[in-house]
Design a protein around this motif. Structure first.
Motif, PDB file in Angstrom:
ATOM      1  N   PRO A  76       0.808  -1.222   0.000  1.00  0.00           N
ATOM      2  CA  PRO A  76       0.000   0.000   0.000  1.00  0.00           C
ATOM      3  C   PRO A  76       0.843   1.275   0.000  1.00  0.00           C
ATOM      4  N   ILE A  77       1.957   1.251   0.712  1.00  0.00           N
ATOM      5  CA  ILE A  77       2.819   2.436   0.745  1.00  0.00           C
ATOM      6  C   ILE A  77       3.409   2.713  -0.635  1.00  0.00           C
ATOM      7  N   ALA A  78       3.787   1.660  -1.341  1.00  0.00           N
ATOM      8  CA  ALA A  78       4.431   1.824  -2.643  1.00  0.00           C
ATOM      9  C   ALA A  78       3.446   2.120  -3.766  1.00  0.00           C
ATOM     10  N   HIS A  79       2.205   1.657  -3.640  1.00  0.00           N
ATOM     11  CA  HIS A  79       1.291   1.728  -4.776  1.00  0.00           C
ATOM     12  C   HIS A  79       0.095   2.642  -4.598  1.00  0.00           C
ATOM     13  N   GLU A  80      -0.135   3.128  -3.412  1.00  0.00           N
ATOM     14  CA  GLU A  80      -1.270   4.017  -3.180  1.00  0.00           C
ATOM     15  C   GLU A  80      -0.771   5.387  -2.753  1.00  0.00           C
ATOM     16  N   GLU A  81      -1.297   6.399  -3.405  1.00  0.00           N
ATOM     17  CA  GLU A  81      -0.968   7.768  -3.008  1.00  0.00           C
ATOM     18  C   GLU A  81      -1.939   8.154  -1.912  1.00  0.00           C
ATOM     19  N   ASP A  82      -1.483   8.114  -0.707  1.00  0.00           N
ATOM     20  CA  ASP A  82      -2.341   8.346   0.438  1.00  0.00           C
ATOM     21  C   ASP A  82      -1.758   9.451   1.285  1.00  0.00           C
TER      22      ASP A  82
END
Length: 193
Positions: free
Chosen positions: A156-162
């Motif tokens: 999630p850290i690598a693939h989602e812009e959050d």
């Protein structure tokens, strides 16, 4: 001294205090007295009203983790710090296993497999295989844990812009990668003969 004052009393340089006449560095002196009083009061409150719960000191995390994220952490880039820790553990595991053909969950799942090593697929051993459940449980657990931290934290850290992570959540995630780093670091490498 100014760095300490900046942390304890962030507005000490501009706050309106009565200026002491003919005293050089009066602002520094006043801020130092106030900072000492504040720190003593905080310590007393913590001792008397604190939860008594243990606190995690990030500097005690495995060096592969904390050593790779200190600068990011101190600048408040918690999300990026967790990603850097995941990359650091992966890089160290690849180096230890002398493998570049796999990474992260796939690499560590294979490395912690209870199957005997094969050419090009060395294994990480946390303990000797005595035929008991402990050997199987530790290695299956380590492989599952590696899959979990890379799937549920790193991906999630690598693939989602959050949004940026909260500091306490990011620290918990660093602790998870620290556990994995300790296992990889302490494990013996067993290669096919």
């Amino acid at each position: 001294m100014e760095q300490i004052l900046d942390r304890v009393l962030p507005d000490w340089r501009s706050v309106e205090w009565e200026e002491a006449k003919r005293q050089p560095m009066w602002r520094h002196r006043e801020a130092a007295h106030r900072a000492i009083a504040l720190l003593e009061a905080e310590q007393e409150l913590q001792e008397n009203l604190g939860s008594g719960a243990p606190q995690l000191d990030a500097s005690t995390l495995h060096s592969w983790v904390w050593g790779s994220v200190q600068g990011l952490w101190s600048s408040g880039h918690f999300r990026e710090a967790v990603g850097a820790a995941a990359r650091a553990v992966n890089a160290q595991a690849q180096a230890k296993l002398e493998r570049r053909d796999a990474s992260e969950a796939k690499l560590l799942s294979d490395a912690f497999s209870t199957n005997p090593p094969t050419p090009g697929h060395p294994r990480l051993r946390l303990c000797e295989n005595d035929g008991g459940d402990t050997f199987k449980n530790r290695h299956d657990g380590a492989g599952n844990f590696a899959r979990g931290v890379y799937a549920a934290i790193r991906n999630p850290i690598a693939h989602e812009e959050d949004e940026e992570l909260e500091e306490n959540e990011a620290l918990e995630q660093l602790a998870a990668f620290s556990i994995l780093a300790r296992w990889v670091d302490s494990a013996a490498v067993v290669k096919a003969s």
